[in-house]
Every structure is written in structure tokens, then in C-alpha cells.
Write a protein that holds these residues in place. Structure first.
Motif, PDB file in Angstrom:
ATOM      1  N   SER A  53       0.827  -1.203   0.000  1.00 26.63           N
ATOM      2  CA  SER A  53       0.000   0.000   0.000  1.00 26.63           C
ATOM      3  C   SER A  53       0.864   1.258   0.000  1.00 26.63           C
ATOM      4  O   SER A  53       2.010   1.259   0.475  1.00 26.63           O
ATOM      5  CB  SER A  53      -0.901   0.005   1.238  1.00 26.63           C
ATOM      6  N   ASP A  55      -0.212   3.714   1.752  1.00 26.23           N
ATOM      7  CA  ASP A  55      -0.628   4.382   2.982  1.00 26.23           C
ATOM      8  C   ASP A  55       0.524   4.463   3.973  1.00 26.23           C
ATOM      9  O   ASP A  55       1.653   4.031   3.682  1.00 26.23           O
ATOM     10  CB  ASP A  55      -1.864   3.702   3.597  1.00 26.23           C
ATOM     11  N   SER A  78      -0.367   0.014  -4.547  1.00 25.80           N
ATOM     12  CA  SER A  78      -1.723   0.500  -4.772  1.00 25.80           C
ATOM     13  C   SER A  78      -2.152   1.380  -3.599  1.00 25.80           C
ATOM     14  O   SER A  78      -1.451   1.476  -2.590  1.00 25.80           O
ATOM     15  CB  SER A  78      -2.705  -0.667  -4.924  1.00 25.80           C
ATOM     16  N   THR A  79      -3.310   2.003  -3.748  1.00 23.57           N
ATOM     17  CA  THR A  79      -3.845   2.859  -2.683  1.00 23.57           C
ATOM     18  C   THR A  79      -4.706   2.079  -1.698  1.00 23.57           C
ATOM     19  O   THR A  79      -5.243   2.662  -0.753  1.00 23.57           O
ATOM     20  CB  THR A  79      -4.670   4.003  -3.274  1.00 23.57           C
ATOM     21  N   ARG A  80      -4.873   0.790  -1.900  1.00 24.71           N
ATOM     22  CA  ARG A  80      -5.631  -0.021  -0.947  1.00 24.71           C
ATOM     23  C   ARG A  80      -4.906  -0.058   0.397  1.00 24.71           C
ATOM     24  O   ARG A  80      -3.692   0.157   0.461  1.00 24.71           O
ATOM     25  CB  ARG A  80      -5.822  -1.436  -1.480  1.00 24.71           C
ATOM     26  N   THR A  83      -2.673  -4.682   5.287  1.00 20.90           N
ATOM     27  CA  THR A  83      -3.189  -5.703   6.199  1.00 20.90           C
ATOM     28  C   THR A  83      -2.645  -5.477   7.607  1.00 20.90           C
ATOM     29  O   THR A  83      -1.454  -5.194   7.792  1.00 20.90           O
ATOM     30  CB  THR A  83      -2.783  -7.103   5.717  1.00 20.90           C
ATOM     31  N   ASN A 102      -9.993  -6.515   1.268  1.00 18.86           N
ATOM     32  CA  ASN A 102      -9.733  -5.498   0.231  1.00 18.86           C
ATOM     33  C   ASN A 102      -8.412  -4.750   0.430  1.00 18.86           C
ATOM     34  O   ASN A 102      -8.288  -3.571   0.073  1.00 18.86           O
ATOM     35  CB  ASN A 102     -10.893  -4.502   0.160  1.00 18.86           C
ATOM     36  N   THR A 103      -7.428  -5.411   0.972  1.00 14.78           N
ATOM     37  CA  THR A 103      -6.134  -4.773   1.196  1.00 14.78           C
ATOM     38  C   THR A 103      -5.246  -4.862  -0.041  1.00 14.78           C
ATOM     39  O   THR A 103      -5.512  -5.620  -0.975  1.00 14.78           O
ATOM     40  CB  THR A 103      -5.407  -5.425   2.381  1.00 14.78           C
ATOM     41  N   ALA A 104      -4.173  -4.106  -0.012  1.00 17.58           N
ATOM     42  CA  ALA A 104      -3.227  -4.105  -1.128  1.00 17.58           C
ATOM     43  C   ALA A 104      -2.630  -5.481  -1.348  1.00 17.58           C
ATOM     44  O   ALA A 104      -2.447  -5.922  -2.492  1.00 17.58           O
ATOM     45  CB  ALA A 104      -2.114  -3.083  -0.864  1.00 17.58           C
ATOM     46  N   MET A 107      -5.479  -8.148  -2.669  1.00 17.68           N
ATOM     47  CA  MET A 107      -6.044  -7.931  -3.996  1.00 17.68           C
ATOM     48  C   MET A 107      -5.008  -8.034  -5.107  1.00 17.68           C
ATOM     49  O   MET A 107      -5.268  -7.657  -6.257  1.00 17.68           O
ATOM     50  CB  MET A 107      -6.743  -6.573  -4.043  1.00 17.68           C
TER      51      MET A 107
END
Length: 301
Positions: A53, A55, A78-80, A83, A102-104, A107
Motif C-alpha cells: 500500500s 498508505d 496501490s492505494t488499498r 493488512t 480489500n487490502t493491497a 487484492m
């Protein structure tokens, strides 16, 4: 080069504040992430493939990889969200509560698969449990296994498995393709119903099986025989990352001896493999002697 393929997450570890309050502290973790970190700290050329992610927790993971000498360029960013795994400890043994929807990492899709020049690939952990990432990792392993060394550590987390039949089928396919299988006695019993590892040679093409038994050491099995390697003595703080670090030590030793190749694994003697397992045990002993998954640097050995 070794490519570690699997989850990276944040372990929320139980701690106490100075006033005695119980809290959780974020630490970079994940079974395959820990193995990559340990390899990097042992000066082994290593890359990491996962869904990461962008984040704040993903930034922590990427910074930790870089600081430990791991190349994370194969990872899909990704922006997801990242965990999270909340950890509780009982007599030094860890149990986990995962937050993974739905985490990076979860997915990760087939379109994210990298091309790689790595000579060996490592798989395992909870990334092999849930879709779609589990199918992505399986596809990568089956794509690369005919030409390159593949190693797998199932690292079973029964409480995380919701589709047991699908997971068992995937695990059987990946175990069948692996050159090196590392499993604890508990994990092997979950997979096969027995703690005897030798029958795996009948259902897989594995050249080496590493059966770890905690403080009782590890049994190294090949199609030619087996040998027991004792555990290194250590004052155990907790066991988080112990098996992951063992895997790293084993691979790093073989890589340093230029044996982490298809021919090298096939030609390795029991003495060669026992030496690699003993090095893995030495590395793991340092990890369990301190809190959290904190593998040693080469200089500490």
C-alpha cells in the motif's frame, strides 16, 4: 538473487506503557516479509514481491525493506490499505487476528506478476490462503518452478482459513511443485494428518524437506536419507518470526555456497544440507531471543 513472494503486513504487538496500560505497537511483519528482511540482513541478494500500500503503514513496510537491503521494485503498489494482524502471546507463542479485506496485499492480481531473473523463489504464509492473491502466487510458482528453485513454507494459520477445501487443493499443487518444503510438525499434521514427512516424497518432486520441531531442532530429509539438526539454545522472549528466519538462514547458506540452484539442490549431500539447517537454527535462535520479528544482521553472527 532470491525472490520472496508473499504477504507484508503490520503486526500490532502487545506492549505495556510505563503506567501499566496494555497497548498494541505497530511493527513491520508478515511471514514472507520477515524472510526477505532476514535474507537482506544476512547480505543475501534478495527481492520482494507482494501487494504493498501507499498508505502510512505501507511506507513503514517499504522503509524497512530498504533499510534491510531488500529490493522491493517487483512489488505492486496501490492505494488499498495495508493488512493488520493483532498479535496475542501465550507463554511466548503467538496467535493472530487478521484484518485483511480489500487490502493491497490481498487484492494482488495476475496482471501484477513480475518478470524475474531470480535463481530461486520463496513462497508461504497467509498469502496462500485468500483470493485473489493466493491464485496469483500459485501462478507465479508454477510458471517459474520448472526452471528455478522454489521453496515453500505453508505456515498454517487455521483460524484464517475459510475455504479449507480450496486451500488444501492449492497447497497440494504448490507442495507438489516445490524443490524445498519447510514445514513445522504442527503444520505437517494439519496438512497430512501425520507428523511423518517422508511420505511427501511420494506426492511431490521435492528434493529436500525441512521438518522443524521447535526446541527439538529440525529434521532434514532427502530421497537419500535424513539427519537431525539440534536447535540452538536461546532464552526465548517470543517466537514471532522464528520459522521465517530459519528459512532465510537456510537459503542464505546454500546461496553463499553456490548450491541454491536446481543442480545444486539435487547434488547436495546430507552434510551440506545439515550445515545450512544449522545456520538457519543459529539465525532463528537470535530472533527468538528478542521481542517481535527482528532477524539478526550478519555482523551479529
Amino acid at each position: 538473487m532470491i525472490l520472496c513472494c508473499g504477504e507484508a503486513l503490520i503486526d500490532m504487538l502487545p506492549r505495556q506503557t510505563s503506567d501499566g496500560s496494555n497497548v498494541f505497537a505497530p511493527h513491520a511483519g508478515g511471514s514472507v516479509f520477515n524472510t526477505a528482511i532476514a535474507l537482506g540482513r544476512l547480505n543475501a541478494p534478495v527481492q520482494f514481491f507482494s501487494g504493498l500500500s501507499s498508505d502510512l503503514f505501507g511506507d513503514i513496510l517499504q522503509a524497512e525493506l530498504k533499510a534491510s537491503g531488500v529490493d522491493s521494485s517487483p512489488a505492486a503498489i496501490s492505494t488499498r490499505p495495508t493488512t493488520l494482524a493483532f498479535v496475542t502471546l501465550t507463554d511466548g507463542h503467538a496467535s493472530y487476528a487478521f484484518y485483511d479485506e480489500n487490502t493491497a496485499g490481498r487484492m494482488l492480481a495476475l496482471d501484477d506478476l513480475p518478470q524475474t531473473d531470480a535463481e530461486a523463489l520463496f513462497f508461504g504464509g497467509i498469502s496462500l490462503v485468500v483470493e485473489p492473491c493466493s491464485s496469483t502466487y500459485e501462478a507465479l510458482m508454477l510458471r517459474e518452478a520448472p526452471q528455478k528453485v522454489t521453496m515453500i513454507d505453508p505456515n498454517i494459520r487455521p483460524s484464517f482459513i475459510t475455504d479449507e477445501a480450496g486451500y488444501r487443493a492449492r497447497m497440494n499443487r504448490m507442495l507438489a511443485a516445490a524443490d524445498i518444503i519447510k514445514t513445522s510438525d504442527e503444520d505437517l499434521e494439519w496438512i497430512t494428518g501425520d507428523t511423518d514427512a517422508a511420505p511427501l516424497f511420494e506426492t511431490t518432486r521435492a528434493q529436500v524437506i525441512l521438518l522443524t520441531r521447535g526446541g527439538d531442532g529440525v529434521t532434514v530429509l532427502t530421497r537419500k536419507g535424513q539427519v537431525n539438526v539440534p536447535a540452538e539454545r536461546a532464552k526465548v522472549v517470543d517466537t514471532v518470526g522464528a520459522g521465517d528466519t530459519f528459512s532465510a538462514g537456510f537459503m542464505a547458506h546454500l546461496q553463499n555456497a553456490e548450491m541454491l540452484t536446481k543442480n545444486g539442490i539435487a547434488d547436495a549431500s546430507l552434510d551440506d544440507l545439515a550445515a545450512a539447517a544449522a545456520f538457519g537454527a543459529k539465525v532463528a535462535a537470535i530472533t527468538v531471543s528478542r521481542a517481535g520479528a527482528n532477524p539478526p544482521w550478519a555482523a551479529e553472527l
